[in-house]
Design a protein around this motif. Sequence first.
Motif, short mmCIF file in Angstrom:
data_model
loop_
_atom_site.label_atom_id
_atom_site.label_comp_id
_atom_site.label_asym_id
_atom_site.label_seq_id
_atom_site.Cartn_x
_atom_site.Cartn_y
_atom_site.Cartn_z
N ARG B 94 0.81 -1.22 0.00
CA ARG B 94 0.00 0.00 0.00
C ARG B 94 0.85 1.27 0.00
NH1 ARG B 94 -2.89 -3.46 -1.52
NH2 ARG B 94 -5.13 -3.53 -1.18
N PRO B 119 -5.67 2.05 -11.98
CA PRO B 119 -5.52 3.37 -11.36
C PRO B 119 -5.83 3.31 -9.87
CG PRO B 119 -6.79 3.51 -13.38
CD PRO B 119 -6.60 2.05 -13.08
N GLY B 121 -5.71 1.13 -8.01
CA GLY B 121 -6.42 -0.08 -7.65
C GLY B 121 -5.74 -0.89 -6.58
N LYS B 123 -3.53 0.08 -4.48
CA LYS B 123 -3.07 0.82 -3.31
C LYS B 123 -4.23 1.36 -2.49
CE LYS B 123 1.52 2.40 -4.62
NZ LYS B 123 2.36 3.57 -4.78
N GLN B 124 -5.42 1.04 -2.93
CA GLN B 124 -6.57 1.52 -2.18
C GLN B 124 -6.66 0.78 -0.85
OE1 GLN B 124 -9.97 1.04 -4.67
NE2 GLN B 124 -9.59 2.93 -5.78
N VAL B 125 -7.09 1.50 0.14
CA VAL B 125 -7.29 0.88 1.45
C VAL B 125 -8.78 0.99 1.77
CG1 VAL B 125 -6.72 0.98 3.89
CG2 VAL B 125 -4.98 1.51 2.19
#
Lengths: 527, 176
Positions: B94, B119, B121, B123-125
């Motif tokens: 992340r 995009p 994707g 790294k989203q939390v």
Amino acid sequence: MKLSRRDLLKAGAFAGAATALPLQRMVSGIDAFSRRMPASKLPTPYSVPFARPKSATPVMSTANKDYFRIDMRATQLEILPGYKTVTYAYNGQVPGPVIRVNQGREAIVRHTNMLPKVHDRLAYEPWTSVHLHGSASLPQYDGYASDITRPGESKDYRYPNFQPARTLWYHDHGVHHTAQNAYQGLVAMYIMSDPLEQALNLPSGEYDVPLHIGDAMFERDGNLLFTLDDASGMWGDVFLVNGRPWPNMQVKRRKYRFRVLNNCISRSLDYRLSNNAPFHVIATDGGLTSEPLEVTHIRHAGAERYEVVIDFSNYTVGTKLQLLNTSPQNNRDYPNMDRIMQFEVTGESFTTLDNNLPPVLNPSSPVMALQESQAVATRAFRFRRIGGAWTINGTTWADVVSSNYQFTLADPLKDSVEIWSLENPSGGWFHPVHIHLVDFQILDRNGAPPQPWERGPKDVVYVGEGEIVRVIMKFEGRGRYMMHCHNLVHEDHDMMGQFNVVDPAQAGDDPMGTLAKPIAQMGPLVP
Amino acid sequence: MTAVVERPTHAGRAVRSTSMDVAIALAALAAIAHLVEAPYHFQWWPASGITFVVIGLLQAAFALSLLRSEPSPRLIQVGIWGTVGVVLLYLVSRTIGIPFSPGVPVHGAKLLPGMPLLPDGDKQVGPVDMLTLVAEVALVVVLLGQLPRRARRRTANGLMWCGLSIWGLAILGALT
């Protein structure tokens, strides 16, 4: 549990470090909206004058070909009065220049990616792939998502222009970054005319008006704010018509032809005139309808095109009519997203030569003549979100890529007629489904006839919540073409697949067969 | 000193401590989250999906072993440092991104370091991520309390240095 205060402090150092960064990332996702320009700083609706996109000039024309050159660059433009916005522009314009062609003349367009190596805010490489939406181009010129042009590269696209007159548009289709690229401005119209259309004497010239309707959200410094909303979509709080926020258009007391394209990344529209007056649909995605279709509103998903004639002749000078939006369900709404633009009637003189709305337009469209009995196959495609990924029949574009671009969702025979059932079992979102290569006729929606405005040749269909839409089409051409959801965030998060039109006599061209080259290796555009 | 993980009942039968019940619940929660998310990650990159399955199964096995019998200090240590490893892997994914994750297989294009495939994707939390992460961190703390005093002190020191290292890397801009 026997933890001393000291143990707890030591463990806390780890616990804090382990959760702080992800928490910050999660909050910053939510926090993106805090960077949003306050509504008080946005222009008052209808205070900004209307503008039309300029047309592209061919760099050369021969007996049967027109050559165009389009460069994609990061360009600063004033979209909101008093603010500079960095956009990605075709030839310095957002929307890009309108390419105008006549049926029967091939167009060769050199698209050159001169965008930065990395987007300075979104941290992605802005590779592109240009799709001419509505054109039955060969697979290698269709803007195949993985056939990318990286910054510093160029590709010549060939467009056959043999289809009936229609409003097409060219836009980015680069794998996984289509939404960002299109949002930042890589969209433009491409208008093809033919003798039948010209003979109808429809409003032309200044009375034939492209209307790009898009939405955007801005940061406090005027730059575009891009959010994904858990990959459900990008929802702006400003309507942009031809790049202008909620503009005011002065119109004369006569008929106008508007070519309305919804180029919102995710948003669908349902628009009407503020006095609920009827207007006429004369063309859909694939060209003219059989006759003018009277409507009072249109539900209009992303990428659909509807050409409408609005007659302002009965209004007194000074009348102001607004184009209003009743937002369909599952859009994200903000103040003033119920209004799109304004028409202000003036007393200026005008020509009456093309002030015409004939009762018959194109009664012999081949696709509109297709009958269910002609279909040799019926296929079903389910558009669903599974475990966070947007899928078609449980597959994504990743399946196509991992198969070295061989995996297909369907393999119709060349020149065969098929019925495809497009299914959206969800109540939480809608999907504008685009099938490349073909024009189709909408047979029915949940068993009911198509909406009045949909009764013409189409290449995108609004598949609403819980809807099953059946379409019929004939597969002319050959090779692999994409089908996908045109909510570009869904598309990027992989609701895209491909089908292969099989010609037993000849293999289709490879969509990855004509790749972009570094600019320095490009030969002359005009041979 | 050995950790007290069971307490006698009036009937003389041993029962687990409340802390151990909590540890089992936390390990099970983390296991379920990884197993449920595995198919989605498999779609992106099979190695990622397999990693999720392996982590989920190991966490499930750990929860089961806690359920079945009194865990040895060694097993608790394995649980702590295994969980710390999962947390660190998640942190890397992340922040800087998984360095050996695949690029987009389009003619020669590779992702730049730290650039997500989709995009934002990978790294989203999301809330599930955060819930799982909190469960794992809490599991580490609960397990720490089950260790004998000496081992607990050593392990607490290790966790502290681990945490300080993360903070240091973040301050230096190596984890962004």
